[in-house]
Write an enzyme that holds these catalytic residues in place. Structure first.
Site, PDB file in Angstrom:
ATOM      1  N   CYS A 146       0.828  -1.209   0.000  1.00 25.90           N
ATOM      2  CA  CYS A 146       0.000   0.000   0.000  1.00 25.90           C
ATOM      3  C   CYS A 146       0.860   1.256   0.000  1.00 25.90           C
ATOM      4  O   CYS A 146       0.461   2.289  -0.548  1.00 25.90           O
ATOM      5  CB  CYS A 146      -0.950  -0.002   1.195  1.00 25.90           C
ATOM      6  SG  CYS A 146      -0.127  -0.134   2.805  1.00 25.90           S
ATOM      7  N   HIS A 422      -1.687   1.113   7.576  1.00 27.82           N
ATOM      8  CA  HIS A 422      -2.159   1.036   6.191  1.00 27.82           C
ATOM      9  C   HIS A 422      -2.171   2.437   5.591  1.00 27.82           C
ATOM     10  O   HIS A 422      -2.559   3.409   6.249  1.00 27.82           O
ATOM     11  CB  HIS A 422      -3.567   0.440   6.141  1.00 27.82           C
ATOM     12  CG  HIS A 422      -4.106   0.308   4.742  1.00 27.82           C
ATOM     13  ND1 HIS A 422      -3.526  -0.496   3.785  1.00 27.82           N
ATOM     14  CD2 HIS A 422      -5.177   0.914   4.135  1.00 27.82           C
ATOM     15  CE1 HIS A 422      -4.210  -0.401   2.657  1.00 27.82           C
ATOM     16  NE2 HIS A 422      -5.218   0.442   2.839  1.00 27.82           N
TER      17      HIS A 422
END
Length: 466
Positions: A146, A422
């Protein structure tokens, strides 16, 4: 440009001349008046190799075929069906493939006769429909990737970088043309994935993630610390990526005889990284009594890292960055006023870059060796005025500095902890909407929702200077 017997033959035949001139001027009108994105993704795209502006592209006046120069696809079309005339999709010039030259000495060709035939042209022609992707594409998470995806989403939507890639600026100088060994080629491959290939092209089997795979492969070869599934820092990957753009540019152009441009004692590089992101900071150490300048240095910066402890807004972070601080462990004696008091130090921006990237220091490393994340909410504006943080001379007719307005175009957000986090990206597209990229998931979000996100990196581009 030279005379062409083939165009003379067409124009001397009354039954052919009028239709030919109508087709030529309609084609020129489409080239000159199509939006830039439509031009790149339609009239500048070869029907055979699907490359955008490969050398240059020609539009056939007899059938509408579009073919490139570098791969000789229009030449093959000419030999196959004996269609002679093509219009350069970049500049609108007419080219004869039998004479191998542009046609420039015919009054009828050079004259602008759109007005005469406008009703007929407008009724029988239209701007090519957009059949290409608009760039709003997600990227599959391939295992803790990510941090890569969010950087890519912000970079390829940066107007300066996107223009650089679509103009094939790197491709023209690259010696390898291999996206698995060249970061710049891998990024060009991603731009092609996002903008250049349509789902309607059944003969081309390509997924949106081919460019991402190339970039990951290339990054891991260059820096093995990035390989695997461990958590990585998005800001560090941003720096790695853009440093590679610089080093690959220098490697491709090689040594030159031209004297480099300079900013003070620093050479200015012409690569996309430095042209877009490099600014200069002025560090001044002054006497507290007479304000004489004891030591001033000018150093380049590519982004600014800001403390967020005890701060609530981006402006407060910048105020802290810019404020004067007293130096206590500094052996100082002022030659001007003969004082030995502790001097003051201040940082100011000596030269702003076209694009500013701010990093919030959300990850704090403790003396114990562990790290913690700071989840402080920092408000940030849609438009940022940098005038108070610059070393700018005041106007003669005013006591105020000129406004230096930057517009927010990208945000990289981090949720979670240091070890289990994240990254997502939020970008502003030309239509003014805010798009959130969460790996493969792409959604439209409101401005209100965007402003509540926990930002880690902020990207601003110059808007205007008063």
């Amino acid at each position: 440009m030279s005379s062409c017997s083939h165009i003379d033959q067409v124009l001397s035949n009354e039954s052919l001349k009028e239709g030919f001139l109508k087709a030529f001027n309609a084609t020129k009108y489409i080239i000159q008046h199509s939006p830039a994105k439509n031009k790149y993704l339609n009239v500048m795209k070869c029907a055979d190799c699907h490359q955008i502006n490969e050398g240059t592209n020609f539009m056939c006046l007899q059938c509408g075929y579009c073919g490139c120069w570098n791969n000789s696809h229009f030449r093959e079309h000419n030999l196959k069906v004996d269609h002679v005339f093509g219009v350069n999709s970049t500049n609108g010039l007419l080219y004869c493939f039998k004479c191998d030259d542009y046609i420039g000495d015919s009054e009828l060709i050079n004259a602008s006769i759109i007005g005469k035939y406008w009703d007929d042209v407008s009724s029988k022609s239209c701007i090519p429909l957009m059949s290409k992707r608009d760039g709003l594409s997600g990227l599959v998470n391939m295992g803790s990737t990510c941090y890569v995806s969010c950087i890519i989403q912000c970079l390829v939507r940066n107007p300066y970088f996107l223009k650089y890639s679509l103009n094939q600026s790197h491709f023209k100088i690259c010696k390898t043309h291999d996206p698995t060994t060249c970061i710049s080629c891998a990024l060009d491959s991603i731009v092609t994935d996002f903008y250049g290939i349509s789902d309607l092209d059944d003969d081309v089997k390509k997924t949106n993630n081919d460019g991402l795979i190339d970039l990951l492969t290339c990054s891991w070869k260059i820096n093995q610390n990035l390989a695997g599934y461990s958590q990585q820092d998005a800001h560090e990957f941003w720096q790695f990526l853009l440093n590679r753009l610089h080093s690959e540019y220098k490697s491709n152009i090689g040594p030159t005889d031209t004297a480099p441009l300079k900013e003070g004692n620093h050479e200015l590089c012409n690569c996309i990284y430095h042209k877009v992101f490099q600014g200069f900071l002025k560090s001044s150490i002054v006497c507290p009594e007479c304000n004489s300048d004891a030591k001033t240095t000018i150093e380049p910066f590519m982004d600014l890292s800001l403390d967020i402890k005890g701060k609530n807004t981006l402006y407060e972070c910048l105020n802290s960055f810019h404020k004067k601080e007293q130096l206590h462990d500094f052996d100082y004696h002022c030659k001007n006023c003969n004082t030995s008091q502790d001097p003051t130090k201040q940082l100011a921006v000596a030269k702003l870059s076209p694009v500013l990237l701010f990093q919030f220091k959300r990850f704090e490393h403790l003396l114990s060796g562990s790290s913690i994340k700071l989840n402080d909410v920092i408000e940030f504006p849609l438009y940022l005025n940098m005038k108070d943080y610059c070393d700018v001379e005041q106007r003669d007719d005013s006591n105020s500095k000129p406004d230096l307005i930057y517009e927010l175009i990208g945000i990289i957000c981090h949720t979670g902890t240091v070890n289990e986090g994240h990254y997502t990206a939020i970008c502003k597209i030309p239509e003014g909407q805010w798009i959130k990229f969460n790996d493969s998931m792409v959604t439209i979000i409101s401005e209100e929702t965007m402003l509540k996100e926990q930002a880690y990196l902020l990207i601003y581009t110059i808007k205007n200077i008063n």
